[in-house]
Design a protein around this motif. Structure first.
Motif, PDB file in Angstrom:
ATOM      1  N   GLY A 120       0.829  -1.205   0.000  1.00 43.90           N
ATOM      2  CA  GLY A 120       0.000   0.000   0.000  1.00 43.90           C
ATOM      3  C   GLY A 120       0.860   1.251   0.000  1.00 43.90           C
ATOM      4  N   GLU A 154       7.847   5.422   2.136  1.00 43.48           N
ATOM      5  CA  GLU A 154       7.946   4.207   2.959  1.00 43.48           C
ATOM      6  C   GLU A 154       9.348   3.882   3.450  1.00 43.48           C
ATOM      7  OE1 GLU A 154       6.629   4.033  -0.247  1.00 43.48           O
ATOM      8  OE2 GLU A 154       4.505   4.031   0.259  1.00 43.48           O
ATOM      9  N   PHE A 186       2.342  13.280   0.454  1.00 45.98           N
ATOM     10  CA  PHE A 186       2.785  13.283  -0.942  1.00 45.98           C
ATOM     11  C   PHE A 186       2.885  14.711  -1.499  1.00 45.98           C
ATOM     12  CE2 PHE A 186       1.678  12.979  -5.538  1.00 45.98           C
ATOM     13  CZ  PHE A 186       2.672  12.114  -5.967  1.00 45.98           C
TER      14      PHE A 186
HETATM   15  C1  R2B Z   1       5.570   6.231  -4.208  1.00 44.53           C
HETATM   16  O1  R2B Z   1       4.401   6.294  -4.882  1.00 44.53           O
HETATM   17  C2  R2B Z   1       3.322   6.399  -3.922  1.00 44.53           C
HETATM   18  C3  R2B Z   1       2.689   7.780  -4.011  1.00 44.53           C
HETATM   19  O2  R2B Z   1       2.223   8.033  -5.309  1.00 44.53           O
HETATM   20  C4  R2B Z   1       3.942   6.114  -2.587  1.00 44.53           C
HETATM   21  O3  R2B Z   1       3.630   4.824  -2.110  1.00 44.53           O
HETATM   22  C5  R2B Z   1       5.358   6.148  -2.886  1.00 44.53           C
HETATM   23  O4  R2B Z   1       6.270   5.949  -1.945  1.00 44.53           O
END
Ligand code: R2B
Length: 290
Positions: A88, A228, A191
Motif C-alpha cells: 500500500g 515508505e 505526498f
Molecule cells: C511512491 O508512490 C506512492 C505515491 O504516489 C507512494 O507509495 C510512494 O512511496
C-alpha cells in the motif's frame, strides 16, 4: 544461519497467531509452507507486485502460487523461496504489513531472509526513468530515523539499510542498460506539501522555497523521495533482516511535480519494470535458476 528477530513477550506461543490483515492463521502447516523463504520483494501497488511475481515466474521458471492473502488489504504470491507482497501507500500501511509478515517468517523459522522494496518515487536531479538504489534513508526532518509515537511519547528508531546488499544490487544494475544512481532516499508522510509540491489542494510556500529545499536535498546526496523507505529500513534493521530499496523515478522534481502517466503509459510501464529488472537479475543469479 540467522532467524528473523522479533521482540515481544506477550505473543502466546500456545495459540496460533492470526495475521488479521492477511487473514492468515499461523498453523504448523502454514508455517512449514513459508520455511524456505529467502527473499521478500515488496511494492506499493497490488497490480504491480502481481505483474512482478508473474514475470519472475516466467523468467526464472519457478512455480507461482495463487494469491495467499485472504483479505483485500494486501496480496501475497510465492515463487519458490521468493515472496511478492504489496504494502500500500505510506508508512502506516507498510508498517502493518511488515509486522505481520515478520511474525509469519519468525513462526515459519525462515532463516537468512532478505527484504527488497521495489518501488516508485520522484527523482531529485536525475532524469525520469532513472533507477535509484538507496544508500540510506532520511525522514521528513532529514534524520536517518523512524519516528514512532507510542503512548504519548516520541520514539526514534534507527533506519539502516544493508550496505553490502545496496552495493551488490547497484553492481547488478550497472550490467543492465538503464540509467542508475546510488543515493539517499527521503521518506515523507505526505505526498503533496510533505514533498514540497505546488500542485496539491493546499500550498503555503513559494516556488523558490520549493526549489531551495529540493536543491538542499540534492546537495545532501538525496536522489529520490517516496513514502515508505524510512519505516522499511527501521523495521528490517530491528528484525535483523537485510534490507534494500530499489526505486524507479517517474519525474525529476527539480523540473516538475507531476508524472503524466496518462500521456505516455508505455514509457511509465517501461520505467516501473526497470527496478524489477535489477532485482530479478540479482535473484536469478542468487537462486542459480538461469
Ligand atoms: C511512491 O508512490 C506512492 C505515491 O504516489 C507512494 O507509495 C510512494 O512511496
Amino acid at each position: 544461519m540467522s532467524r528473523v528477530k522479533i521482540s515481544n513477550p506477550f505473543l502466546d506461543s500456545n495459540e496460533p497467531d492470526f495475521l488479521s490483515h492477511f487473514g492468515i492463521t499461523c498453523t504448523k502447516e502454514i508455517c512449514q509452507y513459508f520455511n524456505d523463504v529467502k527473499f521478500v520483494c515488496m511494492s506499493g501497488s497490488h497490480g504491480r507486485i502481481q505483474l512482478y511475481a508473474e514475470t519472475f515466474h516466467r523468467e526464472a521458471r519457478i512455480c507461482l502460487s495463487e494469491n495467499l492473502s485472504k483479505t483485500d488489504r494486501y496480496v501475497m504470491y510465492k515463487t519458490g523461496p521468493v515472496l511478492w507482497v504489496n504494502h500500500g501507500m505510506g508508512i502506516p500501511s507498510l508498517s502493518i504489513m511488515l509486522n505481520e509478515l515478520i511474525k509469519l517468517l519468525y513462526y515459519a523459522e525462515a532463516t537468512d531472509v532478505t527484504f527488497i522494496r521495489v518501488g516508485t518515487s520522484g527523482g531529485i536531479g536525475v532524469e525520469p526513468g532513472t533507477v535509484v538504489v538507496s544508500s540510506g534513508v532520511l525522514n521528513e526532518l532529514l534524520e536517518p530515523v523512524l519516528i514512532l509515537h507510542v503512548m504519548g511519547e516520541v520514539i526514534k528508531l534507527d533506519a539502516i539499510l544493508d550496505k553490502n546488499l545496496c552495493d551488490e544490487l547497484y553492481e547488478f544494475g550497472k550490467s543492465l542498460c538503464i540509467p542508475l544512481e546510488k543515493g539517499i532516499t527521503m521518506s515523507t508522510d505526505d505526498f503533496y506539501e510533505g514533498q514540497a509540491r505546488l500542485n496539491g489542494a493546499f500550498c503555503n510556500y513559494t516556488k523558490s522555497d520549493k526549489n531551495n529545499f529540493l536543491k538542499k536535498l540534492y546537495s545532501m546526496r538525496v536522489r529520490n523521495m517516496e513514502m515508505e523507505g524510512v519505516c522499511f529500513a527501521s523495521i528490517t534493521h530491528r528484525a535483523g533482516i537485510r534490507g534494500a530499496i530499489v526505486c524507479a523515478t517517474f519525474v525529476d522534481r527539480l523540473n516538475e511535480d507531476l508524472a503524466r502517466k496518462d500521456q505516455a503509459p508505455n514509457i511509465f510501464h517501461e520505467y516501473e519494470m526497470r527496478p524489477f529488472k535489477v532485482v530479478s537479475t540479482y535473484l536469478i543469479e542468487k537462486l542459480e535458476c538461469n
